[in-house]
Scaffold this motif. Structure first.
Motif, PDB file in Angstrom:
ATOM      1  N   SER A  80       0.803  -1.216   0.000  1.00  0.00           N
ATOM      2  CA  SER A  80       0.000   0.000   0.000  1.00  0.00           C
ATOM      3  C   SER A  80       0.840   1.273   0.000  1.00  0.00           C
ATOM      4  CB  SER A  80      -0.964  -0.004   1.178  1.00  0.00           C
ATOM      5  OG  SER A  80      -0.286  -0.229   2.377  1.00  0.00           O
ATOM      6  N   PHE A  81       2.012   1.235   0.682  1.00  0.00           N
ATOM      7  CA  PHE A  81       2.806   2.485   0.715  1.00  0.00           C
ATOM      8  C   PHE A  81       3.408   2.810  -0.643  1.00  0.00           C
ATOM      9  CE2 PHE A  81       4.913  -0.958   3.061  1.00  0.00           C
ATOM     10  CZ  PHE A  81       5.986  -1.245   2.227  1.00  0.00           C
ATOM     11  N   CYS A 136       0.573   4.192  -2.741  1.00  0.00           N
ATOM     12  CA  CYS A 136       0.325   5.570  -2.331  1.00  0.00           C
ATOM     13  C   CYS A 136       1.310   6.514  -3.011  1.00  0.00           C
ATOM     14  CB  CYS A 136       0.427   5.681  -0.818  1.00  0.00           C
ATOM     15  SG  CYS A 136       0.373   7.353  -0.212  1.00  0.00           S
ATOM     16  N   GLN A 147      -9.398   6.015  10.239  1.00  0.00           N
ATOM     17  CA  GLN A 147      -8.162   5.494  10.836  1.00  0.00           C
ATOM     18  C   GLN A 147      -7.210   6.652  11.122  1.00  0.00           C
ATOM     19  OE1 GLN A 147      -7.438   2.107  11.258  1.00  0.00           O
ATOM     20  NE2 GLN A 147      -9.390   1.449  10.447  1.00  0.00           N
ATOM     21  N   SER A 148      -7.693   7.635  11.881  1.00  0.00           N
ATOM     22  CA  SER A 148      -6.821   8.775  12.146  1.00  0.00           C
ATOM     23  C   SER A 148      -5.784   8.404  13.194  1.00  0.00           C
ATOM     24  CB  SER A 148      -7.636   9.979  12.600  1.00  0.00           C
ATOM     25  OG  SER A 148      -8.765   9.567  13.310  1.00  0.00           O
ATOM     26  N   LEU A 149      -4.694   9.156  13.198  1.00  0.00           N
ATOM     27  CA  LEU A 149      -3.622   8.933  14.173  1.00  0.00           C
ATOM     28  C   LEU A 149      -4.009   9.694  15.427  1.00  0.00           C
ATOM     29  CD1 LEU A 149      -0.829   9.662  11.591  1.00  0.00           C
ATOM     30  CD2 LEU A 149      -1.723   7.433  12.194  1.00  0.00           C
ATOM     31  N   ASN A 150      -4.662   8.989  16.349  1.00  0.00           N
ATOM     32  CA  ASN A 150      -5.362   9.645  17.442  1.00  0.00           C
ATOM     33  C   ASN A 150      -4.509  10.500  18.372  1.00  0.00           C
ATOM     34  OD1 ASN A 150      -7.953   8.939  16.828  1.00  0.00           O
ATOM     35  ND2 ASN A 150      -7.788   6.939  17.805  1.00  0.00           N
ATOM     36  N   ARG A 192      -6.103  13.710   4.765  1.00  0.00           N
ATOM     37  CA  ARG A 192      -4.891  12.889   4.750  1.00  0.00           C
ATOM     38  C   ARG A 192      -4.656  12.269   3.374  1.00  0.00           C
ATOM     39  NH1 ARG A 192      -3.134   9.514   8.444  1.00  0.00           N
ATOM     40  NH2 ARG A 192      -4.518   7.890   7.755  1.00  0.00           N
ATOM     41  N   THR A 202      -1.478  13.388   0.227  1.00  0.00           N
ATOM     42  CA  THR A 202      -0.521  12.554  -0.497  1.00  0.00           C
ATOM     43  C   THR A 202      -0.527  12.885  -1.991  1.00  0.00           C
ATOM     44  OG1 THR A 202      -2.068  10.761  -0.931  1.00  0.00           O
ATOM     45  CG2 THR A 202      -0.852  10.641   1.137  1.00  0.00           C
ATOM     46  N   ALA A 210       1.080  12.597   6.087  1.00  0.00           N
ATOM     47  CA  ALA A 210       0.710  12.204   4.731  1.00  0.00           C
ATOM     48  C   ALA A 210       1.437  13.055   3.699  1.00  0.00           C
ATOM     49  CB  ALA A 210      -0.792  12.324   4.555  1.00  0.00           C
ATOM     50  N   ARG A 233      -6.396   6.949  -0.343  1.00  0.00           N
ATOM     51  CA  ARG A 233      -7.659   6.327   0.035  1.00  0.00           C
ATOM     52  C   ARG A 233      -8.119   6.798   1.408  1.00  0.00           C
ATOM     53  NH1 ARG A 233      -8.055   0.276   2.183  1.00  0.00           N
ATOM     54  NH2 ARG A 233     -10.124   1.105   2.532  1.00  0.00           N
ATOM     55  N   PHE A 280     -10.698   5.495   4.769  1.00  0.00           N
ATOM     56  CA  PHE A 280     -11.243   4.273   5.335  1.00  0.00           C
ATOM     57  C   PHE A 280     -12.685   4.497   5.770  1.00  0.00           C
ATOM     58  CE2 PHE A 280      -6.712   3.689   5.725  1.00  0.00           C
ATOM     59  CZ  PHE A 280      -6.533   2.348   5.469  1.00  0.00           C
TER      60      PHE A 280
END
Lengths: 336, 239
Positions: free
Chosen positions: B73-74, B77, B89-92, B149, B153, B103, B83, B85
Motif C-alpha cells: 500500500s505504501f 500511495c 483510521q486517524s492517528l489519534n 490525509r 498525499t 501524509a 484512500r 477508510f
C-alpha cells in the motif's frame, strides 16, 4: 505555531540549564557514592534515549535491549583484552555488530506486534545470555577482567577519578539529546509516531512501515550498545550475570516509561530518578536485605499511579500530575 | 478514453468465502465513478485489494499503466493513489495538522510539507481544529480528516470509502461539493457510497456489485432503471 516555538524555547532553556548544572556538579558533589550514582544515571540516560526510538516513538516495546548493551560492553572488553584496542575504537565495532544483529533479528521480530514482540525480544536476550555463559572464548560465566594500567587514561577510558569520566559521559549524553531533539520533529520522528498510532493508516499515507521500524530498531540498538561500551571501562569487568539479566532489559523500558514515552527529556528524567531511588534505597536499607527493593517498588507504583504520562508530565503546562494528587486528596476527604 | 485504473478478473477469497469474484471494470481519468451494492457485496474488499491493503487471490489491477497487483500500500500511495477508510483510521495521539503533515511528507520535504499540510487542513475546513488531537474530533470531522490525509498525499486517483454515511442533509451537500471540487482539480475519484441520491447525482459512471460479483456498470440513469439492480437492493431472485 507560536505554541510550538514556546515549547522549543522551554527545551533550549532546560537544555542549557541542565548542561551548566552538569558541568558544576562534580564541584558540588564530594561523596564518591553520589558521583557513582550520577555516572550510572548518565549511562542509563543513554540507554533510555536509545530504547525510546523503538519503544517510545515507534511504540514497539522491546524487552530485550540488554542484548545490545552486552554486545557493546563485550566489544570493548574483548577489544581491550585480546587486541589492546581503545574503547574509542571498539565502541564503533560494538555499534556496528549491534546494528548488524538488530537488522537480522529485526526482520522477523518486527513482524510481531504488542505482547508477541515483547516476548520474542525477551527470548532473544535470554538466548544471548546462555550463549555468553557457555562460550569460553567470550569469557564464559566468569566474564572478562580488563583493568588496563599500561595505557593512558584517555586511551583506556579507565579514569582514576570519576569526575573526568563523568564529563565524557555528559558530553556524549548532551550530543545524543541533540540527536533525539532533531529526530523528534523530523520526518523520521513523525513517521515513527504515525506507526505507533496506527500502522494501517501509516501505510496508506505512503509510509514504508517495515523499513522505518527496522531503522528505528537499529538506531536504538546502536545507542544502547554505546551505553554498554561506556559502562564496561567504568567497571573494567564484564560478565553475563551483570550485563544480561532479564531485569536489565526491563529496567531499560522502565526508565523511559517512568520519564515519559516518546519525549526528548523523558529518558533522562527517568534515568536519574530511577537510578537515584534504586541506589539510595540500596545504601540506606543495606542492613535489611530486600527492603530496598520493596521501597523501590512502592515508589515506582506511586509514580505510575500519579504520573501516567511519566515524570515529564510534571513539567507540562497543564501539569496533570499535580492536579490529580490534589483532586485525589479532596475526594478522599469527601468519602471519609 | 484514457483509463487510469483497470481491474481485470479480480477475485479475492478469504478461506472458503469468496468476497470478490471475477470483477472487471475500468475507471476513466478525471471522472467520478461510484461503486454501489448491498451490505456484504464486497465493495470494501475490492477497495482494500486496489489500495494494496491485501493482495488479490487472482486477477490483476493496473494503475496508470503499471501492474500494482502485488505492490504494497505504501508504494501504491507513492504512485499516486490515496484512500480513505470506512471507519476513520486517524492517528489519534497526534494533532490534526500532524496527521496531515505525515501524509504530506510522502511528497515533500519537511519545510514544504508543513506549509502544504496547513493548506490541506484549511481546504477541508478543519482549520480551527488544526492543533487539537485527532482523538477529540467528532466522527464527521474525522471523516474530513480522512479526506485531508488522502489529499495530502497528492493523489491522481482518490478512493473514498463511504464518506457520506451518517451525515445529515446539509452536511451531505457540503461533502458533495467538496468531492466535486476535488474532482475539478483533475483528480479521478472512485467512491463507495450507500447514499443513492449522492451517487446518482455526482457519478459519471456507477458500478454495481452484488454478492461479490459485478452486477452491471453504466450511467446513473441506466443503473437506476435496471431490473436486476432493483431486485438486488429490494430482495428477490432474478439470478
Amino acid at each position: 505555531m507560536i505554541k510550538r516555538l514556546k515549547n522549543n524555547r522551554i527545551f533550549w532553556i532546560g537544555y542549557v540549564v541542565c548542561l551548566v548544572v552538569g558541568i558544576l556538579l562534580p564541584k558540588v558533589i564530594t561523596s564518591n557514592f553520589a558521583m557513582n550514582t550520577v555516572v550510572l544515571s548518565l549511562i542509563w540516560s543513554i540507554m533510555g534515549i536509545g530504547w525510546n526510538f523503538i519503544g517510545g516513538y515507534a511504540g514497539q516495546v522491546s524487552n530485550g535491549h540488554a542484548l545490545y548493551y552486552a554486545l557493546g560492553a563485550y566489544a570493548v572488553a574483548i577489544g581491550a583484552n585480546s587486541f589492546g584496542l581503545s574503547p574509542w575504537v571498539s565502541m564503533w565495532i560494538g555499534m556496528a555488530i549491534s546494528a548488524a544483529i538488530a537488522f537480522v533479528l529485526g526482520k522477523p521480530l518486527l513482524r510481531l506486534n504488542g505482547a508477541y514482540f515483547l516476548i520474542a525480544t525477551m527470548a532473544v536476550a535470554e538466548c544471548a545470555r546462555v550463549v555468553f555463559l557457555n562460550m569460553p572464548s567470550l569469557g564464559g560465566a566468569t566474564g572478562i577482567m580488563f583493568l588496563d594500567k599500561t595505557h593512558s587514561q584517555w586511551y583506556s577510558l579507565q579514569f582514576k577519578n570519576k569526575e573526568t569520566f563523568f564529563y565524557v559521559l555528559l558530553a556524549i549524553t548532551a550530543l545524543l539529546v541533540l540527536l533525539s531533539k532533531y529526530l523528534d520533529k523530523s520526518k523520521f520522528g513523525y513517521y515513527l509516531r504515525a506507526i505507533k498510532a496506527n500502522e494501517t493508516s501509516a501505510q496508506s499515507a505512503g509510509i514504508n512501515t517495515p523499513y522505518y521500524k527496522i531503522l528505528a530498531y537499529m538506531l536504538s540498538a546502536v545507542i544502547v550498545s554505546l551505553a554498554g561500551s561506556l559502562y564496561a571501562p567504568f567497571v573494567t569487568y564484564v560478565d553475563p550475570y551483570t550485563l544480561l539479566p532479564l531485569d536489565k532489559s526491563t529496567m531499560i523500558c522502565l526508565v523511559v516509561v517512568m520519564g515519559g514515552l516518546g519525549t526528548v527529556a523523558g529518558p533522562i528524567l527517568g534515568a536519574f530518578v530511577m537510578t537515584f531511588i534504586s541506589e539510595y534505597a540500596r545504601a540506606i536499607f543495606s542492613e535489611y536485605s530486600g527492603l530496598n527493593m520493596l521501597v523501590y517498588g512502592i515508589l515506582v507504583i506511586f509514580i505510575v499511579l500519579y504520573m501516567p504520562g511519566g515524570i515529564i508530565s510534571l513539567f507540562r503546562k497543564n501539569g496533570k500530575a499535580v492536579t490529580r494528587i490534589f483532586s485525589l486528596r479532596k475526594s478522599k476527604g469527601g468519602t471519609e | 478514453m484514457d483509463t487510469i485504473l483497470q481491474i481485470k478478473n479480480a477475485t479475492k477469497r478469504f478461506g472458503g468465502l469468496v468476497a470478490n469474484q471475477d470483477v472487471s471494470f475500468d475507471v476513466e481519468r478525471h471522472k467520478i465513478v461510484g461503486i454501489v451494492g448491498p451490505n456484504g457485496a464486497g465493495k470494501t474488499t475490492l477497495f482494500n485489494s486496489i489500495s494494496g491493503a491485501h493482495s488479490l487471490t487472482s486477477g490483476s489491477i493496473i494503475f496508470d499503466g503499471t501492474d500494482i497487483t502485488k505492490k504494497k500500500s505504501f508504494d501504491i500511495c507513492k504512485m499516486g493513489m490515496g484512500r480513505t477508510f470506512q471507519i476513520p483510521q486517524s492517528l489519534n495521539e497526534m494533532t490534526v495538522w500532524e496527521n496531515v503533515l505525515v501524509a504530506s511528507l510522502c511528497r515533500h520535504k519537511m519545510a514544504d510539507a508543513k506549509v502544504r499540510a496547513e493548506e490541506v487542513v484549511e481546504e477541508v475546513g478543519l482549520k480551527e481544529f488544526s492543533n487539537s488531537l485527532a482523538l477529540n474530533l467528532t466522527v464527521l470531522q474525522k471523516k474530513r480528516l480522512e479526506i485531508a490525509r488522502a489529499m495530502a498525499t497528492e493523489p491522481k486517483l482518490l478512493l473514498l470509502d463511504e464518506t457520506m454515511a451518517g451525515l445529515s442533509g446539509v452536511e451531505r451537500q457540503e461533502a458533495t461539493e467538496l468531492i466535486r471540487e476535488i474532482n475539478q482539480k483533475g483528480i479521478t475519484i472512485l467512491m463507495i457510497e450507500h447514499v443513492m441520491e449522492i451517487v446518482m447525482n455526482v457519478s459519471d459512471k456507477v458500478v454495481v456489485l452484488n454478492s461479490g460479483k459485478l452486477l452491471m456498470e453504466g450511467t446513473p440513469s441506466e443503473v437506476a432503471s435496471n431490473e436486476e439492480v432493483i431486485s438486488a437492493y429490494l430482495g428477490g431472485a432474478t439470478w
